[in-house]
Design a protein around this motif. Structure first.
Motif, PDB file in Angstrom:
ATOM      1  N   LEU A  99      65.734 120.829 -23.544  1.00 53.30           N
ATOM      2  CA  LEU A  99      64.845 119.696 -23.284  1.00 53.30           C
ATOM      3  C   LEU A  99      65.656 118.458 -22.943  1.00 53.30           C
ATOM      4  O   LEU A  99      66.625 118.128 -23.638  1.00 53.30           O
ATOM      5  N   PRO A 101      66.178 114.346 -22.589  1.00 51.40           N
ATOM      6  CA  PRO A 101      65.687 113.206 -23.368  1.00 51.40           C
ATOM      7  C   PRO A 101      64.440 112.594 -22.729  1.00 51.40           C
ATOM      8  O   PRO A 101      64.250 112.676 -21.510  1.00 51.40           O
ATOM      9  N   ASP A 102      63.604 111.973 -23.534  1.00 48.87           N
ATOM     10  CA  ASP A 102      62.373 111.370 -23.027  1.00 48.87           C
ATOM     11  C   ASP A 102      62.637 110.304 -21.969  1.00 48.87           C
ATOM     12  O   ASP A 102      61.847 110.127 -21.053  1.00 48.87           O
ATOM     13  N   LEU A 103      63.737 109.585 -22.086  1.00 49.25           N
ATOM     14  CA  LEU A 103      64.030 108.497 -21.155  1.00 49.25           C
ATOM     15  C   LEU A 103      64.804 108.951 -19.916  1.00 49.25           C
ATOM     16  O   LEU A 103      65.195 108.131 -19.103  1.00 49.25           O
ATOM     17  N   ARG A 105      65.373 109.981 -16.328  1.00 49.48           N
ATOM     18  CA  ARG A 105      64.668 109.826 -15.051  1.00 49.48           C
ATOM     19  C   ARG A 105      65.689 109.804 -13.929  1.00 49.48           C
ATOM     20  O   ARG A 105      66.854 109.484 -14.138  1.00 49.48           O
ATOM     21  N   HIS A 131      68.837 103.898 -23.281  1.00 48.48           N
ATOM     22  CA  HIS A 131      67.626 103.675 -24.060  1.00 48.48           C
ATOM     23  C   HIS A 131      66.756 102.526 -23.591  1.00 48.48           C
ATOM     24  O   HIS A 131      65.650 102.388 -24.046  1.00 48.48           O
TER      25      HIS A 131
END
Length: 162
Positions: A99, A101-103, A105, A131
């Motif tokens: 997975l 990281p959420d950030l 892009r 972050h």
């Protein structure tokens, strides 16, 4: 040579040999766990001061910006491939099987840690994303030619603390 001197000499040689063996094992362990930082252009062209390139199978960290439009996801698994570039024109493909990281892009700064494969790709074991929009890891900022400056709040810009 009398037996007393012979015993001392044997003890001294054994002590020096033991220290040499421990030192060589320690250096071997440190070298195998060494994790060097490279920019994409340093992987492609070598370091600017020494010309040294990372070796195939070496564990390294790569930092740069994710190239826009380069991310390819496998719809049946977590496998993702993307390119990382820097301001000097180098670009390295990174593959990752976990997975993100959420950030994470495209167009954002990241640091990927992994092993360099024979085809020049980095098989990442960890991907770190910045972050917020103001922070960039120091290695990535240096590679991208950006400066880190400490925020200086004036009286007008100071946060409201009521």
């Amino acid at each position: 040579m009398n037996p007393r001197r012979k015993k001392r000499l044997t003890l001294a040689v054994a002590l020096i040999g033991g220290v040499a063996a421990i030192t060589s094992l320690l250096l071997y362990a440190l070298n195998s766990n060494l994790n060097l930082f490279y920019t994409p252009s340093e992987i492609v062209h070598g370091k600017t001061d020494t010309g040294v390139k990372p070796e195939i199978g070496q564990r390294i960290r790569v930092g740069g910006m994710v190239t826009v439009g380069s991310m390819v996801r496998d719809p049946k698994s977590l496998h993702v491939q993307f390119a990382v570039h820097d301001s000097l024109g180098g670009e390295v493909l990174v593959t990752y099987d976990d997975l993100l990281p959420d950030l994470f892009r495209e167009g954002q700064g990241i640091v990927a840690q992994g092993v360099l494969s024979a085809d020049g790709k980095l098989e990442a074991t960890e991907v770190l994303a910045k972050h917020d929009e103001n922070y960039m890891p120091p290695e990535v900022a240096e590679a991208m030619g950006q400066r880190h400056e400490k925020l200086d709040y004036s009286q007008q810009k100071a946060p409201d603390t009521k």
